[in-house]
Scaffold this active site. Structure first.
Site, PDB file in Angstrom:
ATOM      1  N   SER A 145      58.489  18.919  10.532  1.00 60.13           N
ATOM      2  CA  SER A 145      57.101  18.828  10.051  1.00 60.13           C
ATOM      3  C   SER A 145      56.735  17.351   9.991  1.00 60.13           C
ATOM      4  O   SER A 145      57.617  16.485   9.923  1.00 60.13           O
ATOM      5  CB  SER A 145      57.031  19.425   8.645  1.00 60.13           C
ATOM      6  OG  SER A 145      55.848  19.029   7.986  1.00 60.13           O
ATOM      7  N   TYR A 158      59.899  21.189  -0.095  1.00 59.94           N
ATOM      8  CA  TYR A 158      59.579  21.292   1.341  1.00 59.94           C
ATOM      9  C   TYR A 158      59.818  19.944   2.028  1.00 59.94           C
ATOM     10  O   TYR A 158      60.491  19.872   3.071  1.00 59.94           O
ATOM     11  CB  TYR A 158      58.123  21.731   1.504  1.00 59.94           C
ATOM     12  CG  TYR A 158      57.701  21.965   2.940  1.00 59.94           C
ATOM     13  CD1 TYR A 158      57.975  23.172   3.571  1.00 59.94           C
ATOM     14  CD2 TYR A 158      57.029  20.974   3.666  1.00 59.94           C
ATOM     15  CE1 TYR A 158      57.586  23.394   4.885  1.00 59.94           C
ATOM     16  CE2 TYR A 158      56.638  21.198   4.976  1.00 59.94           C
ATOM     17  CZ  TYR A 158      56.913  22.406   5.587  1.00 59.94           C
ATOM     18  OH  TYR A 158      56.539  22.620   6.883  1.00 59.94           O
TER      19      TYR A 158
HETATM   20  P1  NAI Z   1      54.795  31.395   9.417  1.00 59.60           P
HETATM   21  O1  NAI Z   1      54.764  31.678   7.966  1.00 59.60           O
HETATM   22  O2  NAI Z   1      53.979  32.231  10.334  1.00 59.60           O
HETATM   23  O3  NAI Z   1      56.279  31.386   9.983  1.00 59.60           O
HETATM   24  C1  NAI Z   1      57.425  31.294   9.215  1.00 59.60           C
HETATM   25  C2  NAI Z   1      58.367  32.394   9.685  1.00 59.60           C
HETATM   26  O4  NAI Z   1      59.628  32.232   9.049  1.00 59.60           O
HETATM   27  C3  NAI Z   1      57.848  33.790   9.333  1.00 59.60           C
HETATM   28  O5  NAI Z   1      57.936  34.637  10.454  1.00 59.60           O
HETATM   29  C4  NAI Z   1      58.809  34.253   8.243  1.00 59.60           C
HETATM   30  O6  NAI Z   1      59.000  35.652   8.207  1.00 59.60           O
HETATM   31  C5  NAI Z   1      60.068  33.512   8.646  1.00 59.60           C
HETATM   32  N1  NAI Z   1      61.023  33.408   7.554  1.00 59.60           N
HETATM   33  C6  NAI Z   1      60.812  32.952   6.294  1.00 59.60           C
HETATM   34  N2  NAI Z   1      61.945  33.055   5.570  1.00 59.60           N
HETATM   35  C7  NAI Z   1      62.885  33.571   6.402  1.00 59.60           C
HETATM   36  C8  NAI Z   1      64.244  33.921   6.252  1.00 59.60           C
HETATM   37  N3  NAI Z   1      64.894  33.754   5.082  1.00 59.60           N
HETATM   38  N4  NAI Z   1      64.910  34.427   7.317  1.00 59.60           N
HETATM   39  C9  NAI Z   1      64.287  34.607   8.507  1.00 59.60           C
HETATM   40  N5  NAI Z   1      62.999  34.301   8.707  1.00 59.60           N
HETATM   41  C10 NAI Z   1      62.318  33.797   7.661  1.00 59.60           C
HETATM   42  O7  NAI Z   1      54.355  29.873   9.537  1.00 59.60           O
HETATM   43  P2  NAI Z   1      54.533  28.838  10.742  1.00 59.60           P
HETATM   44  O8  NAI Z   1      53.504  27.839  10.549  1.00 59.60           O
HETATM   45  O9  NAI Z   1      54.626  29.530  12.029  1.00 59.60           O
HETATM   46  O10 NAI Z   1      55.922  28.158  10.370  1.00 59.60           O
HETATM   47  C11 NAI Z   1      56.989  27.996  11.299  1.00 59.60           C
HETATM   48  C12 NAI Z   1      57.719  26.699  11.015  1.00 59.60           C
HETATM   49  O11 NAI Z   1      56.831  25.610  11.276  1.00 59.60           O
HETATM   50  C13 NAI Z   1      58.190  26.520   9.571  1.00 59.60           C
HETATM   51  O12 NAI Z   1      59.484  25.950   9.573  1.00 59.60           O
HETATM   52  C14 NAI Z   1      57.188  25.534   9.001  1.00 59.60           C
HETATM   53  O13 NAI Z   1      57.713  24.762   7.952  1.00 59.60           O
HETATM   54  C15 NAI Z   1      56.885  24.684  10.234  1.00 59.60           C
HETATM   55  N6  NAI Z   1      55.655  23.937  10.155  1.00 59.60           N
HETATM   56  C16 NAI Z   1      54.433  24.585  10.128  1.00 59.60           C
HETATM   57  C17 NAI Z   1      53.279  23.838  10.041  1.00 59.60           C
HETATM   58  C18 NAI Z   1      51.929  24.457  10.008  1.00 59.60           C
HETATM   59  O14 NAI Z   1      50.937  23.760   9.720  1.00 59.60           O
HETATM   60  N7  NAI Z   1      51.782  25.731  10.292  1.00 59.60           N
HETATM   61  C19 NAI Z   1      53.314  22.379   9.958  1.00 59.60           C
HETATM   62  C20 NAI Z   1      54.629  21.813   9.989  1.00 59.60           C
HETATM   63  C21 NAI Z   1      55.741  22.572  10.090  1.00 59.60           C
END
Ligand code: NAI
Length: 261
Positions: A145, A158
């Site tokens: 991130s 985080y």
């Molecule tokens: P999202 O909430 O759609 O994706 C996160 C995914 O991780 C979800 O599918 C969720 O079910 C899964 N997850 C959570 N805990 C879990 C576990 N214990 N075991 C397996 N899966 C688990 O949100 P997004 O944005 O797609 O996030 C993906 C990555 O991107 C994350 O690591 C987030 O920190 C990172 N990120 C996102 C940003 C944004 O603005 N959307 C910015 C910077 C980083």
């Protein structure tokens, strides 16, 4: 298109939504074989599988909680069992919640660290084990991130998890560079995904975030997916230990725009 990704097998954690889903679909377009890891919602994973197949790839879904060591081991093995190979590991699963730091419970701290950092470590370790034992010049991408470098009040757990991910990525890159195993990270800025759905549904909060992005818009998941396929391909063959920020310039000190300061 990156021709060398055709037929390669990639495991993506948290791949049934958001950035993980966009990457799964993009790897599908590259004709790769995708293991779609999901946490709780099987239907979302099945929908993603269909999208990957329609894009031209192969896919399986695999339920696993990345905080559980045995489940991450089984997840990585699923690629080897089903596709006979593992070439690329993408540690994308993550979570966040806002709490003033003096009120943050140990349980909340541990949950975010276990998911974002320890979960990613387990994915790295299992993939590395397979790459080293089988002499594979594999590829790892960790979803970091902009908050691996930008402090973020009320998100101390985080920010600490992503800061830890930065040095984990660099350390593993250095350790395995002699074997030509590459380890990189992607540092998204503010992206339009479910993690931000509540915040961005409020026009005031959305405008506030947009004002911090020099390019002026919230990023699209496909823009992260495009970075992921490049990092996974041989086109980036000399890149390791790097965080590729995909952030519309958010890490370039937007407060200083127009010569302020
Ligand atoms: P999202 O909430 O759609 O994706 C996160 C995914 O991780 C979800 O599918 C969720 O079910 C899964 N997850 C959570 N805990 C879990 C576990 N214990 N075991 C397996 N899966 C688990 O949100 P997004 O944005 O797609 O996030 C993906 C990555 O991107 C994350 O690591 C987030 O920190 C990172 N990120 C996102 C940003 C944004 O603005 N959307 C910015 C910077 C980083």
């Amino acid at each position: 298109m990156f021709a060398d990704l055709e037929g390669k097998a990639v495991v993506i954690t948290g791949a049934s939504t958001g950035l993980g889903q966009a990457m799964a679909v993009r790897f599908g377009k590259e004709k790769a074989k995708v293991v779609i890891n999901y946490y709780k919602n099987e239907q979302e994973a099945l929908d993603t599988k269909k999208m990957v197949e329609e894009a031209g790839g192969e896919a399986i879904i695999f339920q696993a909680d990345v905080t559980k060591e045995e489940e991450v081991i089984s997840l990585v093995q699923s690629s080897i069992k089903e596709f006979g190979r593992l070439d690329i590991m993408i540690n994308n699963a993550g979570m966040e919640n806002a709490v003033p730091s003096h009120e943050l419970s140990l349980a909340d701290w541990n949950k975010v660290m276990d998911t974002n950092l320890t979960g990613a470590f387990l994915g790295c370790r299992e993939a590395l084990k397979h790459f080293v034992e089988n002499d594979i010049q594999g590829n790892i991408i960790n979803m970091s991130s902009v908050h691996e470098m930008i402090p973020w009040p009320t998100f101390v757990h985080y920010a600490a998890s992503k800061g830890g991910m930065k040095l984990m990525t660099e350390t593993l890159a250095l350790e395995y560079a002699p074997k030509k195993i590459r380890v990189n990270a992607i540092g998204p800025g503010a992206m339009n995904t479910p993690i931000n759905a509540e915040k961005f549904s409020d026009p005031k909060q959305r405008a506030d975030v947009e004002s911090m992005i020099p390019m002026g818009y919230i990023g699209k998941p496909e823009e992260v997916a495009a970075a992921a396929v490049w990092l996974a391909s041989s086109e980036s063959s000399y890149v390791t230990g790097h965080t590729l920020f995909v952030d519309g310039g958010m890490t370039q000190y937007p407060a200083f725009m127009a010569g302020r300061g």
